[in-house]
Design a protein around this motif. Structure first.
Motif, PDB file in Angstrom:
ATOM      1  N   PRO A  51       0.871  -1.645  -0.003  1.00 28.41           N
ATOM      2  CA  PRO A  51      -0.330   0.062  -0.244  1.00 28.41           C
ATOM      3  C   PRO A  51       0.821   1.233  -0.328  1.00 28.41           C
ATOM      4  N   LEU A  52       0.266   2.790  -0.676  1.00 27.40           N
ATOM      5  CA  LEU A  52       0.697   3.297  -0.817  1.00 27.40           C
ATOM      6  C   LEU A  52       0.211   4.936  -0.382  1.00 27.40           C
ATOM      7  N   LYS A  53       1.025   5.453   0.774  1.00 24.04           N
ATOM      8  CA  LYS A  53       0.163   6.670   0.956  1.00 24.04           C
ATOM      9  C   LYS A  53       1.554   7.993   0.216  1.00 24.04           C
ATOM     10  N   VAL A  54       0.580   8.871   0.459  1.00 24.64           N
ATOM     11  CA  VAL A  54       0.774   9.924  -0.695  1.00 24.64           C
ATOM     12  C   VAL A  54       0.885  11.491   0.566  1.00 24.64           C
ATOM     13  N   TRP A  55       1.521  12.719   0.287  1.00 21.04           N
ATOM     14  CA  TRP A  55       1.488  13.705   0.921  1.00 21.04           C
ATOM     15  C   TRP A  55       2.038  14.729  -0.562  1.00 21.04           C
ATOM     16  N   THR A  56       1.136  15.771   0.623  1.00 25.48           N
ATOM     17  CA  THR A  56       1.002  16.883  -1.040  1.00 25.48           C
ATOM     18  C   THR A  56       1.230  18.718  -0.031  1.00 25.48           C
ATOM     19  N   SER A  57       2.004  18.998  -0.732  1.00 28.74           N
ATOM     20  CA  SER A  57       2.194  20.326  -0.372  1.00 28.74           C
ATOM     21  C   SER A  57       1.045  21.009  -0.083  1.00 28.74           C
ATOM     22  N   PHE A  58      -0.296  20.918  -0.468  1.00 27.21           N
ATOM     23  CA  PHE A  58      -1.015  21.700  -1.224  1.00 27.21           C
ATOM     24  C   PHE A  58      -2.481  20.827  -0.256  1.00 27.21           C
ATOM     25  N   ALA A  59      -3.000  21.479  -0.121  1.00 31.63           N
ATOM     26  CA  ALA A  59      -4.634  20.809   0.478  1.00 31.63           C
ATOM     27  C   ALA A  59      -4.977  20.598  -0.409  1.00 31.63           C
ATOM     28  N   ALA A  60      -5.589  18.699  -1.070  1.00 41.39           N
ATOM     29  CA  ALA A  60      -5.823  17.962  -2.332  1.00 41.39           C
ATOM     30  C   ALA A  60      -6.746  16.948  -1.143  1.00 41.39           C
ATOM     31  N   GLU A  61      -7.730  16.560  -1.848  1.00 39.10           N
ATOM     32  CA  GLU A  61      -8.594  15.313  -1.955  1.00 39.10           C
ATOM     33  C   GLU A  61      -7.590  13.788  -2.700  1.00 39.10           C
ATOM     34  N   GLY A  98      -5.816  36.065   6.987  1.00 37.93           N
ATOM     35  CA  GLY A  98      -6.756  36.824   7.890  1.00 37.93           C
ATOM     36  C   GLY A  98      -8.127  36.621   7.864  1.00 37.93           C
ATOM     37  N   GLU A  99      -7.987  36.632   5.626  1.00 36.39           N
ATOM     38  CA  GLU A  99      -9.040  36.946   5.059  1.00 36.39           C
ATOM     39  C   GLU A  99      -8.708  37.457   3.772  1.00 36.39           C
ATOM     40  N   LEU A 154      -6.929  33.291   0.910  1.00 39.09           N
ATOM     41  CA  LEU A 154      -5.302  32.853   2.799  1.00 39.09           C
ATOM     42  C   LEU A 154      -5.687  31.627   2.853  1.00 39.09           C
ATOM     43  N   GLY A 155      -6.793  31.221   3.054  1.00 38.66           N
ATOM     44  CA  GLY A 155      -7.820  29.666   3.810  1.00 38.66           C
ATOM     45  C   GLY A 155      -6.976  29.715   5.298  1.00 38.66           C
ATOM     46  N   ASN A 156      -5.645  28.544   5.132  1.00 37.95           N
ATOM     47  CA  ASN A 156      -5.337  28.156   6.731  1.00 37.95           C
ATOM     48  C   ASN A 156      -4.159  28.458   6.445  1.00 37.95           C
ATOM     49  N   VAL A 157      -3.159  29.519   5.558  1.00 35.52           N
ATOM     50  CA  VAL A 157      -2.202  30.334   5.698  1.00 35.52           C
ATOM     51  C   VAL A 157      -1.756  30.861   6.985  1.00 35.52           C
ATOM     52  N   VAL A 158      -0.503  30.427   7.453  1.00 37.84           N
ATOM     53  CA  VAL A 158       0.118  31.227   8.320  1.00 37.84           C
ATOM     54  C   VAL A 158       1.243  32.012   8.016  1.00 37.84           C
ATOM     55  N   PRO A 159       1.791  33.339   8.547  1.00 34.06           N
ATOM     56  CA  PRO A 159       2.379  33.477   8.171  1.00 34.06           C
ATOM     57  C   PRO A 159       4.126  32.815   7.867  1.00 34.06           C
ATOM     58  N   GLY A 160       4.797  34.025   6.924  1.00 28.02           N
ATOM     59  CA  GLY A 160       5.858  33.098   6.620  1.00 28.02           C
ATOM     60  C   GLY A 160       5.702  31.862   5.590  1.00 28.02           C
ATOM     61  N   GLU A 161       4.702  31.436   5.239  1.00 29.19           N
ATOM     62  CA  GLU A 161       4.317  30.780   3.957  1.00 29.19           C
ATOM     63  C   GLU A 161       4.673  31.409   2.551  1.00 29.19           C
ATOM     64  N   GLN A 162       4.393  31.220   1.671  1.00 33.76           N
ATOM     65  CA  GLN A 162       4.674  31.237   0.452  1.00 33.76           C
ATOM     66  C   GLN A 162       2.373  30.914  -0.463  1.00 33.76           C
ATOM     67  N   VAL A 163       2.538  31.807  -0.714  1.00 37.53           N
ATOM     68  CA  VAL A 163       0.837  31.711  -1.476  1.00 37.53           C
ATOM     69  C   VAL A 163       0.597  32.118  -2.952  1.00 37.53           C
ATOM     70  N   ARG A 164       0.255  31.085  -3.492  1.00 36.49           N
ATOM     71  CA  ARG A 164       0.339  30.703  -4.720  1.00 36.49           C
ATOM     72  C   ARG A 164      -0.800  32.071  -5.821  1.00 36.49           C
ATOM     73  N   ALA A 165      -0.949  32.664  -6.692  1.00 35.85           N
ATOM     74  CA  ALA A 165      -1.721  33.184  -7.484  1.00 35.85           C
ATOM     75  C   ALA A 165      -2.064  33.389  -8.246  1.00 35.85           C
ATOM     76  N   GLY A 166      -2.487  33.399  -9.054  1.00 36.53           N
ATOM     77  CA  GLY A 166      -3.212  33.533 -10.670  1.00 36.53           C
ATOM     78  C   GLY A 166      -3.088  35.170 -11.456  1.00 36.53           C
ATOM     79  N   ALA A 167      -2.601  35.293 -11.833  1.00 30.07           N
ATOM     80  CA  ALA A 167      -3.158  36.917 -12.746  1.00 30.07           C
ATOM     81  C   ALA A 167      -3.551  36.138 -13.539  1.00 30.07           C
TER      82      ALA A 167
END
Length: 766
Positions: A54-64, A250-251, A271-284
């Protein structure tokens, strides 16, 4: 032909990997498709080695994530299938995945969160004439083909804006792409190589001059084959950062963007559950487009200001609030930006520039000024190229932060943010050493691992406790408190008997300390060490830093044990110290290492210390002088073999002994003028090398003698002694005759006296 060559290459690599990696940790060679779309479910095909179920998976981003079952009999450990569902509001950009199973944890593999259709690379695209048409917008995972270029042909209208972005270095690929946008007749409309801020990667933006067919030509300037890259073609801005380049958590935040083609484009960042110090992805993304440019931002705790032009002079300074951040863009060479802020006397502000880590090419030089322009503090220039300075405010009032590009460059990509935080602080990083690891296997019930950490101090010199952000049941932490002024520590984790195989944990570590009267937690990072693992990436992404991952696996057989000589600590009665030797005994033919020890369960009033020399530990035990009953302490030892760290516990008895016992026996009376044999026996206590024993008789009657020198050799335990009575010896019985034995035990002189015996001088019978 090209596809056939690639398949042969992959097959050979997999065969080689499987041959060389029996029982090795899983590894990921490819993920197809490499682009994952927000708000959708994507099936990913993994190739690699040791991908056993059996294989288990980790992602750096929120995902199912769901690991799809492998058909019965088809689990060859070289492939796996995942089903990943991303939330609708997932920001586009880069992320990472890793997998684990009973053999360990894979390396981190970079993937793309993509809002354009993700297409397979056309089978035949090594010539402009044969290249298949690609419908735009498109994102295409591909691979270089040596000296041959790849062509991606598309149709476009006059006036249409087409952007091309090739991600290679940003995906940790060694490819050095050079790109051209050309008309089908070969006319070059755009060219790019080593785009500023992106290392070896290339990107361009062109306005199409006329309706027709065009193509993007991609060539690896190293002429290497099978180097992966990811090309994006469509109508999107070549974004660098959000503006502001740091976002207060915070929002959700409304933002603008820096970078080519971003003018007038706005967006909202979740920003969801993002905490200070993390890097945020954004689409322009422009309103008329369906494809976004990748922008990055830094999550922050404080309010953020963005320069308002004109602000090229002190009297035009943009208002800012610190603690907080100030963002800007050096629009042209020689540009300077000014920000005005208020501060209180005695307050300590720590200013830190951020640009390179966000994909900007700007090297930000900055200083703090009085309102009249007099300098108060300046960030020192260093090799790091993201500068910092701490400054204590001399008096209440208004001050100026001046920023400029160190090399006097400028352009739409040259974005930055200066973050200011109050008070003192510290930092924790994984030690940058070739022996450092961040992926571990933990043996069920007896495993563990170590993490070397370097401490940086910025005004705070006190103790720091290393701990998990989320508690892990059944784990004992050893050596996890950094002492006052400490600069390094190696934290040891020990897993209890409750640990069961089958877990995969991404361990988030923090340092907790009371700083300036408040309890703070600072996350572990690993910038310098991560650079050695992802060499092509110009500045390691925050989601790659501080990663510590482990998989709990079935325990391998015990491969070592501590060996004690002697088997217990023997303390001579009346003495207060004794020693014992401990070494490492291998229980596996390939284990050549040495153990590390800790002492536990030491009885009150007793101390245990050791000194190691060439793998042998001399353990010194100190006890009370009146110790009478047997005691014990525990040696917990650990060692590492084949990636497995194991703990072994052994109880060591402490025994109080008489170092020497002497007895004597004389079975017959002695006739005057004759002699008899007396037998002297000794018992040496264990715990010391045997030494010769000298004997002395005491209390013998007059005219009764024994030899002047009596010695029992080190390898013997008894001696027959000739006891002689002179002819004129008095006939009588004499009691209380004793024998004293003297020798050395544990390097010290010791002695013992036998019980008394009777020596009888008896007249001869006629």
């Amino acid at each position: 032909m090209k596809e056939f060559q690639r398949r042969i290459f992959v097959i050979l690599m997999l065969l080689f990997t499987v041959t060389e990696s029996v029982n090795a940790a899983p590894s990921i060679s490819t993920v197809t498709p490499r682009g994952i779309q927000p708000g959708a479910t994507t099936e990913l095909n993994l190739t690699g080695a040791s991908l056993n179920s059996p294989l288990k998976v980790w992602t750096s981003f929120a995902a199912e994530v769901e690991v799809l079952p492998t058909a019965e009999g088809a689990d060859d450990a070289t492939t796996a299938k995942l089903q990943i569902t991303l939330p609708e509001n997932t920001g586009v950009g880069l992320g990472a995945i890793s997998v684990a199973n009973a053999t360990g944890v894979s390396q981190v593999y970079l993937v793309v969160m993509e809002d354009a259709p993700v297409l397979a690379e056309p089978a035949s695209n090594n010539s402009l004439s044969e290249a298949a048409l690609v419908a735009l917008p498109a994102a295409i995972p591909a691979a270089s083909n040596g000296t041959a270029a790849d062509f991606f042909k598309f149709e476009a209208k006059a006036g249409q804006q087409v952007s091309v972005d090739v991600l290679a270095a940003r995906l940790a690929s060694s490819m050095d792409p050079v790109i051209r946008l050309i008309a089908v007749d070969g006319t070059e409309l755009g060219y790019s190589d080593d785009y500023v801020g992106l290392g070896a990667d290339a990107r361009l933006q062109v306005t199409i001059p006329a309706d027709g067919q065009y193509a993007v030509e991609v060539l690896d300037s190293k002429y290497a084959g099978a180097s992966p890259y990811y090309i994006r073609i469509g109508d999107f801005p070549l974004a660098t950062t959000t503006l502001p380049a740091a976002l207060q958590v915070g929002e959700d935040r409304a933002v603008g963007f820096s970078g080519t083609g971003t003018k007038g484009i706005t967006g909202t960042v979740n920003l969801g559950n993002v905490v200070p110090g993390e890097q945020v992805r954004a689409g322009a993304r422009a309103e008329s487009s369906t494809m976004s440019g990748f922008a990055r931002a830094l999550a922050s705790a404080g309010p953020q200001a963005v320069e308002v032009e004109p602000n090229n002079a002190i009297d035009q300074a943009t208002a800012a609030v610190f603690p907080g951040g100030a963002s800007g863009v050096f629009q042209q060479g020689g540009d300077k930006d000014y920000f005005k802020f208020s501060a209180t006397k005695g307050q300590r502000l720590r200013f830190q520039g951020h640009s390179l880590k966000l994909g900007s090419p700007a090297v930000v030089n900055f200083r703090v000024l009085k309102l009249d322009g007099a300098q108060l503090a300046a960030a020192p220039i260093s090799d790091e190229n993201e500068y910092a300075v701490a400054w204590s405010i001399p008096e209440d009032g208004e001050y100026i932060l001046e920023t400029s590009e160190l090399l006097q460059r400028g352009g739409e990509e040259y974005a930055y943010v200066i973050e200011a935080n109050a008070g003192n602080s510290f930092s924790l990083t994984i030690k940058n050493d070739k022996a450092t690891r961040n992926r571990f296997v933990v043996d069920e019930g007896k495993g563990g691992f170590q993490i070397p950490i370097t401490v940086g101090r910025d005004g705070y010199a006190g103790p720091i406790t290393i701990k998990p952000k989320t508690e892990i049941p059944g784990v004992t932490w050893h050596n996890n408190v950094v002492a006052k002024d400490g600069k390094e520590i190696t934290v040891l984790l020990e897993f209890s008997d409750a640990t069961k195989a089958g877990d995969f944990v991404n361990l988030e570590l923090v340092g907790e300390a009371e700083v300036d009267g408040q309890i703070v937690e600072v996350p572990l990072t690993s910038r310098d060490w991560t650079r050695t693992q992802f060499v092509p990436i110009t500045y390691p992404y925050p989601f790659l830093q501080g990663i510590v991952q482990f998989a709990t696996v079935p325990a391998i057989e015990e491969f070592f044990e501590p060996k004690f000589e002697p088997e217990a600590v023997y303390v001579a009665r009346g003495e207060t110290t004794a020693t014992i030797k401990m070494s490492t005994a291998s229980k596996h033919k390939d284990f050549k290492g040495a153990l590390t020890r800790m002492f536990q369960d030491v009885p009150e009033g007793i101390s245990v210390a050791d000194k190691a020399d060439k793998g042998v530990h001399t353990i010194t035990v100190t006890v009370p002088a009146d110790l009478a009953e047997e005691k014990a302490f525990t040696v917990k030892a650990y060692a590492e073999h084949a990636g497995h760290l194991q703990f072994v516990k052994r109880s060591v008895p402490i025994k109080v002994v008489d170092p020497l016992a002497v007895s004597v026996r004389l079975d017959a009376a002695i006739v005057p003028g004759a002699s008899q044999k007396a037998l002297v026996s000794v018992v040496r206590a264990p715990g010391s090398a045997a030494e010769p024993i000298s004997l002395t008789f005491a209390g013998l009657p007059d005219k009764v003698t024994v030899p002047a020198e009596l010695t029992i050799p080190a390898d013997q335990t008894e001696l027959e002694v000739e006891v002689t009575a002179a002819a004129d010896a008095v006939v009588a019985k004499t009691e209380g005759i004793t024998v004293t034995g003297k020798t050395k035990y544990a390097g010290k002189e010791v002695s013992a006296v036998s019980a008394g015996i009777v020596v009888e001088i008896k007249a001869a019978t006629e």
